[in-house]
Scaffold this motif. Structure first.
Motif, PDB file in Angstrom:
ATOM      1  N   PRO A   1     -10.888  -0.554  -2.657  1.00  0.00           N
ATOM      2  CA  PRO A   1     -12.002  -1.659  -2.214  1.00  0.00           C
ATOM      3  C   PRO A   1     -11.334  -3.928  -1.992  1.00  0.00           C
ATOM      4  O   PRO A   1     -11.300  -4.528  -1.028  1.00  0.00           O
TER       5      PRO A   1
ATOM      6  N   GLU B   1      -7.101   3.117  -0.147  1.00  0.00           N
ATOM      7  CA  GLU B   1      -6.235   2.131  -1.378  1.00  0.00           C
ATOM      8  C   GLU B   1      -7.113   1.973  -2.194  1.00  0.00           C
ATOM      9  O   GLU B   1      -7.748   2.054  -3.229  1.00  0.00           O
TER      10      GLU B   1
ATOM     11  N   THR C   1       0.340  -1.201   0.467  1.00  0.00           N
ATOM     12  CA  THR C   1      -0.323   0.057  -0.167  1.00  0.00           C
ATOM     13  C   THR C   1       0.817   1.496   0.040  1.00  0.00           C
ATOM     14  O   THR C   1       1.742   1.668   0.727  1.00  0.00           O
TER      15      THR C   1
ATOM     16  N   GLU D   1     -10.381  -5.106  11.335  1.00  0.00           N
ATOM     17  CA  GLU D   1     -11.711  -4.093  10.253  1.00  0.00           C
ATOM     18  C   GLU D   1     -11.264  -3.487  10.276  1.00  0.00           C
ATOM     19  O   GLU D   1     -11.892  -2.603   9.474  1.00  0.00           O
TER      20      GLU D   1
ATOM     21  N   ALA E   1      -8.653  -2.268   7.550  1.00  0.00           N
ATOM     22  CA  ALA E   1      -9.544  -2.951   6.714  1.00  0.00           C
ATOM     23  C   ALA E   1     -10.356  -1.791   5.510  1.00  0.00           C
ATOM     24  O   ALA E   1     -10.329  -1.426   4.672  1.00  0.00           O
ATOM     25  N   ARG E   2     -11.653  -1.306   7.010  1.00  0.00           N
ATOM     26  CA  ARG E   2     -12.380  -0.335   6.680  1.00  0.00           C
ATOM     27  C   ARG E   2     -11.523   0.863   6.163  1.00  0.00           C
ATOM     28  O   ARG E   2     -12.195   1.734   4.527  1.00  0.00           O
TER      29      ARG E   2
ATOM     30  N   LEU F   1      -8.331  -8.278   3.550  1.00  0.00           N
ATOM     31  CA  LEU F   1      -7.990  -8.519   5.276  1.00  0.00           C
ATOM     32  C   LEU F   1      -9.150  -8.663   5.800  1.00  0.00           C
ATOM     33  O   LEU F   1      -9.242  -9.478   6.576  1.00  0.00           O
ATOM     34  N   THR F   2     -10.591  -8.058   5.085  1.00  0.00           N
ATOM     35  CA  THR F   2     -11.995  -9.028   5.782  1.00  0.00           C
ATOM     36  C   THR F   2     -11.677 -10.288   5.441  1.00  0.00           C
ATOM     37  O   THR F   2     -11.959 -10.875   6.420  1.00  0.00           O
TER      38      THR F   2
ATOM     39  N   GLU G   1      -9.295  -3.937   0.849  1.00  0.00           N
ATOM     40  CA  GLU G   1     -10.323  -4.466   2.182  1.00  0.00           C
ATOM     41  C   GLU G   1     -10.785  -5.603   1.960  1.00  0.00           C
ATOM     42  O   GLU G   1     -10.929  -6.333   3.288  1.00  0.00           O
TER      43      GLU G   1
ATOM     44  N   LEU H   1      -8.136   1.419   4.598  1.00  0.00           N
ATOM     45  CA  LEU H   1      -7.797   0.572   3.753  1.00  0.00           C
ATOM     46  C   LEU H   1      -8.773   0.996   2.659  1.00  0.00           C
ATOM     47  O   LEU H   1      -7.891   0.948   1.177  1.00  0.00           O
ATOM     48  N   GLY H   2      -9.904   0.100   2.339  1.00  0.00           N
ATOM     49  CA  GLY H   2     -10.580   0.779   1.832  1.00  0.00           C
ATOM     50  C   GLY H   2     -10.895   2.271   0.502  1.00  0.00           C
ATOM     51  O   GLY H   2     -11.581   1.672  -0.138  1.00  0.00           O
TER      52      GLY H   2
END
Length: 200
Positions: free
Chosen positions: A167, A165, A24, A155, A158-159, A173-174, A170, A161-162
């Motif tokens: 989706p 960066e 990232t 979480e 991840a959200r 990672l999820t 995200e 970075l969604g």
């Protein structure tokens, strides 16, 4: 059966070989309380293994006082991810206003521990506090929370970075978190006692 020293799952359920290496532009600085990193249910360890551009710094270690000043750079925007009502959410509209790569500071610990870390980080010049982007309820089932809307650290990152960066990051990672939770729940059903991490 012994536990893997990396992911702390049973060796037959080990997740280490399945952890992706995600690159990232965002630098994720996980500021983890030293007591939190010893817990098998902590997600910062797994998150730092998956994110190439990340680091873990310990809070609460008497031998190594926390110093966040090196995280500030004129080449990067500094954001603090902390779920507090007074903090505006991280949105695509906000992300569109950023002109530099981001250093994302993420407190990790109990609510009180994380609150102290966030307050300390807020004193960094130019740092801005944002809450976690809105989304679905937590999928993390390894700990109970008095606030159902709260997310585990993985979480939340991840959200974020969604938004910052893609989706796809995200989602990756999820999926990794879901796998970790399922295998941890399987260990609980088999009567395996979670132990503290040998890493700290």
């Amino acid at each position: 059966m012994p536990l893997c020293p990396g992911c702390l799952l049973r060796v037959d359920l080990c997740l280490c070989a399945e952890i992706p290496k995600i690159v990232t532009d965002t630098h994720v600085a996980l500021i983890v309380h030293s007591l939190e990193l010893k817990k098998a249910t902590n997600t910062a360890r797994l998150l730092s293994a998956a994110l190439v551009n990340s680091e873990v710094r310990l809070q609460g270690s008497p031998l190594h006082p926390l110093n966040l000043s090196q995280l500030v750079s004129p080449e990067r925007d500094t954001l603090i991810l902390f779920p507090e009502n007074s903090n505006p959410p991280l949105t695509p509209e906000f992300a569109a206003t950023l002109r530099r790569p981001v250093t994302l500071i993420v407190p990790d610990g109990t609510w009180q521990q994380a609150k102290k870390i966030a307050a300390h980080a807020s004193m960094l010049p130019g740092a801005r506090r944002l809450s976690v982007p809105n989304g679905a309820p937590s999928r993390y089932r390894l700990r109970l929370s008095e606030q159902p809307a709260r997310l585990c650290t993985m979480e939340a990152v991840a959200r974020a970075l969604g938004v910052l960066e893609s989706p796809e990051i995200e989602a990756t990672l999820t999926t990794l978190l879901d796998t970790m939770v399922e295998r941890s729940m399987s260990m609980r059903k088999r009567g395996v006692i979670f132990r503290n991490s040998p890493l700290c």
